[in-house]
Design a protein around this motif. Sequence first.
Motif, mmCIF file in Angstrom:
data_model
loop_
_atom_site.group_PDB
_atom_site.id
_atom_site.type_symbol
_atom_site.label_atom_id
_atom_site.label_comp_id
_atom_site.label_asym_id
_atom_site.label_seq_id
_atom_site.Cartn_x
_atom_site.Cartn_y
_atom_site.Cartn_z
ATOM 1 N N ASP A 157 16.576 115.996 38.636
ATOM 2 C CA ASP A 157 16.366 116.852 37.466
ATOM 3 C C ASP A 157 17.387 117.992 37.384
ATOM 4 O O ASP A 157 17.177 118.963 36.647
ATOM 5 C CB ASP A 157 14.948 117.423 37.460
ATOM 6 C CG ASP A 157 14.606 118.178 38.743
ATOM 7 O OD1 ASP A 157 15.492 118.272 39.635
ATOM 8 O OD2 ASP A 157 13.468 118.671 38.858
ATOM 9 N N PHE A 162 21.588 115.137 35.110
ATOM 10 C CA PHE A 162 21.341 114.854 33.689
ATOM 11 C C PHE A 162 22.617 114.396 32.985
ATOM 12 O O PHE A 162 22.580 113.572 32.066
ATOM 13 C CB PHE A 162 20.760 116.089 33.004
ATOM 14 C CG PHE A 162 19.261 116.174 33.094
ATOM 15 C CD1 PHE A 162 18.573 115.608 34.151
ATOM 16 C CD2 PHE A 162 18.525 116.823 32.101
ATOM 17 C CE1 PHE A 162 17.184 115.685 34.242
ATOM 18 C CE2 PHE A 162 17.132 116.893 32.167
ATOM 19 C CZ PHE A 162 16.464 116.333 33.250
ATOM 20 N N ASP A 196 10.994 115.199 41.279
ATOM 21 C CA ASP A 196 12.076 115.384 40.302
ATOM 22 C C ASP A 196 12.201 114.233 39.305
ATOM 23 O O ASP A 196 13.030 114.299 38.383
ATOM 24 C CB ASP A 196 13.410 115.630 41.002
ATOM 25 C CG ASP A 196 13.810 114.514 41.950
ATOM 26 O OD1 ASP A 196 13.008 113.588 42.150
ATOM 27 O OD2 ASP A 196 14.934 114.572 42.499
ATOM 28 N N ASP A 199 10.659 115.402 35.176
ATOM 29 C CA ASP A 199 11.477 115.978 34.104
ATOM 30 C C ASP A 199 12.534 114.986 33.622
ATOM 31 O O ASP A 199 12.829 114.916 32.417
ATOM 32 C CB ASP A 199 12.138 117.270 34.599
ATOM 33 C CG ASP A 199 12.814 118.032 33.468
ATOM 34 O OD1 ASP A 199 12.447 117.820 32.294
ATOM 35 O OD2 ASP A 199 13.717 118.847 33.752
ATOM 36 N N ALA A 200 13.115 114.231 34.551
ATOM 37 C CA ALA A 200 14.132 113.247 34.156
ATOM 38 C C ALA A 200 13.548 112.201 33.221
ATOM 39 O O ALA A 200 14.150 111.847 32.192
ATOM 40 C CB ALA A 200 14.720 112.588 35.400
ATOM 41 N N SER A 203 12.840 113.696 29.806
ATOM 42 C CA SER A 203 14.058 114.046 29.075
ATOM 43 C C SER A 203 14.842 112.831 28.606
ATOM 44 O O SER A 203 15.657 112.945 27.684
ATOM 45 C CB SER A 203 14.954 114.921 29.967
ATOM 46 O OG SER A 203 14.281 116.103 30.351
#
Length: 348
Positions: A157, A162, A196, A199-200, A203
């Motif tokens: 994340d 990203f 983690d 969130d990845a 998104s």
Amino acid sequence: MYHHEGEDVFILDSHIHLWDASEENIDHEGGEQFIQCFYDYHTAFTPEEHQWDLETYRQYGPEKMVRDLFRDGYVDMGIFQPTYLTDFYAEGFNTTDQNAELATEYPERFVLNGQFDPRDGDAGLQELERLKDDYGIQGVKLYTAEWRGDSKGWRLDSPEAFEYLEKCAELGITNIHPHKGPTIRPLNRDAFDVADVDDAATSFPELNFIVEHVGLPRLDDFCFIAAQEPNVYGGLAVAAPFAQNRPRKFGEIMGELLFWLGEDKLLFGSDYALWEPDWLVPTVMNAELTPEQREEYGVSLTTDVKKKIMGENAAELYDIDIKEKKRTLQNDAISQQFALEDGETAAD
């Protein structure tokens, strides 16, 4: 083709390796610790009559791998998941380019995945483009606890990661396989924490996150993330061999996964050569939940559920038409080499 209770079961092993841990390739003491730890996992969960000696385990080679998977192991197709570890091994533990030699020789039998490491910066983004251009990869295996110089890991994340996930989406690399779960000496357990992924996955809804090893031993954390993220899946490598000598624990793991994720989001993986499919596939196919587990979780390991887990779910993610693939495999190079009739394994 594996047969179970009168039905054909297409086995797409979603987690396989062709590694080189020979003493000549080890460049750091971590390389010896890593393969010794792998060997401990191998002997702890492999029936005694199927255990390898350590020297064979260090470097078994492509010919043995092909025999073990396709002649003896019931596997119809396998997905290479590379693990570079270039700080530990001079030529890498198993890289995409190394795996590509076998995948190119038997294109109908292997799916080739790449990898990325956001610590590689712009050069890494260019390398990811090369892997897509050269091999048409659809997925990447991520090793967030890999050492790189003074760094002992990275987070999925992070802004740097990203940037790579954005590149994956741009290139059409849709299947992201982070190793999240058991640590291997000398890597850090916390760098494999599943947290983690949350969130990845939120998104990047256009990507699929297949969490390898289902976050073990943090299974609850994984289940609570996967239950709320429609693009998170569970890879059963490491969880599957529990069916052999910890069948009740395997039932608990599968009960939780089927309760929270459902039967459409779980993928079988042998983690070859950690474990061999010749004994692992029948063991998983014959596994059952206890009556108490079926009552508590409200789920069952039926043949239809197992068929999804053993191959149909992975085929869906990798756009593989199983009906068409079965026709192709009847007369491919592997079937001819091992005189397999109608694509069936010699072990049938």
